[in-house]
Design an enzyme around this catalytic site. Structure first.
Site, mmCIF file in Angstrom:
data_model
loop_
_atom_site.group_PDB
_atom_site.id
_atom_site.type_symbol
_atom_site.label_atom_id
_atom_site.label_comp_id
_atom_site.label_asym_id
_atom_site.label_seq_id
_atom_site.Cartn_x
_atom_site.Cartn_y
_atom_site.Cartn_z
ATOM 1 N N GLU A 109 19.874 -32.653 -6.815
ATOM 2 C CA GLU A 109 21.334 -32.796 -6.775
ATOM 3 C C GLU A 109 21.812 -34.050 -7.521
ATOM 4 O O GLU A 109 22.902 -34.545 -7.273
ATOM 5 C CB GLU A 109 21.800 -32.846 -5.320
ATOM 6 N N SER A 154 22.712 -28.065 -1.608
ATOM 7 C CA SER A 154 23.424 -27.390 -2.710
ATOM 8 C C SER A 154 22.854 -26.011 -3.040
ATOM 9 O O SER A 154 22.888 -25.584 -4.190
ATOM 10 C CB SER A 154 23.422 -28.256 -3.978
ATOM 11 N N TYR A 164 30.178 -26.659 -7.865
ATOM 12 C CA TYR A 164 30.403 -27.835 -8.712
ATOM 13 C C TYR A 164 31.083 -27.570 -10.046
ATOM 14 O O TYR A 164 31.516 -28.491 -10.705
ATOM 15 C CB TYR A 164 29.080 -28.570 -8.921
ATOM 16 N N ARG A 177 29.985 -33.115 7.284
ATOM 17 C CA ARG A 177 30.704 -31.859 7.039
ATOM 18 C C ARG A 177 29.835 -30.726 7.553
ATOM 19 O O ARG A 177 28.640 -30.663 7.243
ATOM 20 C CB ARG A 177 30.966 -31.688 5.536
ATOM 21 N N ASP A 214 29.007 -26.676 7.994
ATOM 22 C CA ASP A 214 29.223 -25.388 7.323
ATOM 23 C C ASP A 214 28.981 -24.213 8.277
ATOM 24 O O ASP A 214 28.006 -24.229 9.045
ATOM 25 C CB ASP A 214 28.272 -25.250 6.129
ATOM 26 N N GLU A 265 24.686 -25.437 8.711
ATOM 27 C CA GLU A 265 24.063 -26.764 8.629
ATOM 28 C C GLU A 265 25.114 -27.854 8.711
ATOM 29 O O GLU A 265 26.317 -27.609 8.557
ATOM 30 C CB GLU A 265 23.262 -26.904 7.329
ATOM 31 N N ASN A 302 26.021 -31.497 6.893
ATOM 32 C CA ASN A 302 25.772 -32.349 5.721
ATOM 33 C C ASN A 302 26.158 -33.774 6.091
ATOM 34 O O ASN A 302 27.335 -34.051 6.334
ATOM 35 C CB ASN A 302 26.631 -31.895 4.537
ATOM 36 N N GLY A 316 29.327 -33.892 -0.495
ATOM 37 C CA GLY A 316 29.804 -34.227 -1.838
ATOM 38 C C GLY A 316 31.153 -34.924 -1.805
ATOM 39 O O GLY A 316 32.016 -34.570 -1.007
#
Length: 306
Positions: free
Chosen positions: A13, A147, A217, A256, A258, A271, A273, A277
């Site tokens: 990443e 990612s 991205y 964050r 998900d 998951e 994070n 990002g």
């Protein structure tokens, strides 16, 4: 304050982290901080060992950034940093371990199993076990990677072997889990320990089959709907589940979380994070914007919380 920003790194990443780092550096400078940018590599460890700063802002993603290793080094050096500590980072990075913790505490997770892929001679045996245990379609991915790198949605039996090999490139352990069809959402969480708040829920509508690297991205790769068009009840549940997941892993300052909302309108947690990002197209800043928090103010808020 004197703040070092660690970004770049050596994981898959790296490109994302370069963009995250640039954003964080600019925001901190705009807020009047004295910033030392470091494109981090384990081979240039002296850059970190010789730091003389008040705080480190970690803008790394994936291995040697999000997995607790850099946090352990900074702990030993006695340098404070933004975000979660060693254990929370390592647990969040290990998808199988974090899923066990979530399901033990009443959060819905997809059925999954983890396999050791260090020995290629075992691949045929693993393939047979997957065939016996899972019904198509299912997901094969590295256990510790971000990612969606190395991830395959397996729709045909003949693709299993290739999917194992792809995931094994990124990790010594792979995770196989049921493919859950539904709406993809994510919830940013931030705040002092025990007083965390969830930001508005974001629905992600990827242009590709699923929310893959390009969708995440590339400009226009996905559409973010903030706040997500969900019932008040489902929104409240997602926000509550996100704070619970953040707290169960022992996360700090921000994360964050998900989810996929399945056909029964149940949130299935994917998951957490710990270093989401922070690029211009990233989700966390989008959600903060919806409550009137600019990118620069958000970065400053993380510094204050730390």
């Amino acid at each position: 304050m004197k703040i070092a920003v660690l970004y770049g790194g050596t994981s898959g990443e790296r490109e994302v982290s370069l963009s995250t780092g640039k954003g964080i550096i600019k925001a901190l400078e705009n807020k009047g901080h004295d910033v030392t940018p470091i494109d981090f590599s384990p081979e240039k460890m002296e850059e970190v060992l010789n730091l003389d700063v008040d705080l480190v802002f970690i803008g790394l993603h994936g291995r040697f950034g999000e997995d607790g290793k850099i946090q352990g080094l900074l702990d030993m050096l006695g340098i404070p940093y933004v975000g979660s500590g060693v254990l929370a980072s390592a647990l969040a990075m290990d998808k199988a371990k974090s899923k066990q913790i979530f399901s033990l505490n009443g959060l819905h997770t997809a059925k999954s199993e983890v396999f050791d892929v260090t020995d290629q001679h075992q691949f045929s045996m693993i393939e047979d076990k997957i065939k016996r245990t899972f019904t198509l379609p299912f997901v094969i991915k590295p256990n510790q990677e971000g990612s969606t790198l190395g991830l395959t949605i397996v729709k045909k039996e003949q693709d299993i072997r290739q999917a194992i090999e792809t995931a094994a490139h990124s990790d010594s352990m792979i995770l196989v889990e049921d493919y859950v069809k539904g709406r993809e959402v994510t919830v940013p969480v931030m705040g002092y320990k025990g007083k965390e708040q969830a930001l508005p829920v974001i629905e992600i509508i990827p242009k590709n089959d699923y929310y893959d690297f390009d969708s995440k991205y590339k400009p226009g790769g996905s559409e973010h709907i903030v706040p997500a068009k969900l019932s008040d009840k489902l929104t409240a549940q997602l926000q509550q589940d996100s704070i619970l997941a953040h707290q169960l892993l022992g996360c700090d300052v921000y994360s964050r979380v998900d989810f996929i909302i399945n056909e029964n309108e149940e949130p299935i947690i994917l998951e957490v994070n710990t270093l989401p990002g922070m690029t211009p197209t990233s989700l966390f800043p989008d959600s903060a914007q919806a409550i009137g928090l600019s990118y620069d103010d958000l970065i400053q808020k993380f510094v204050e919380l730390s």
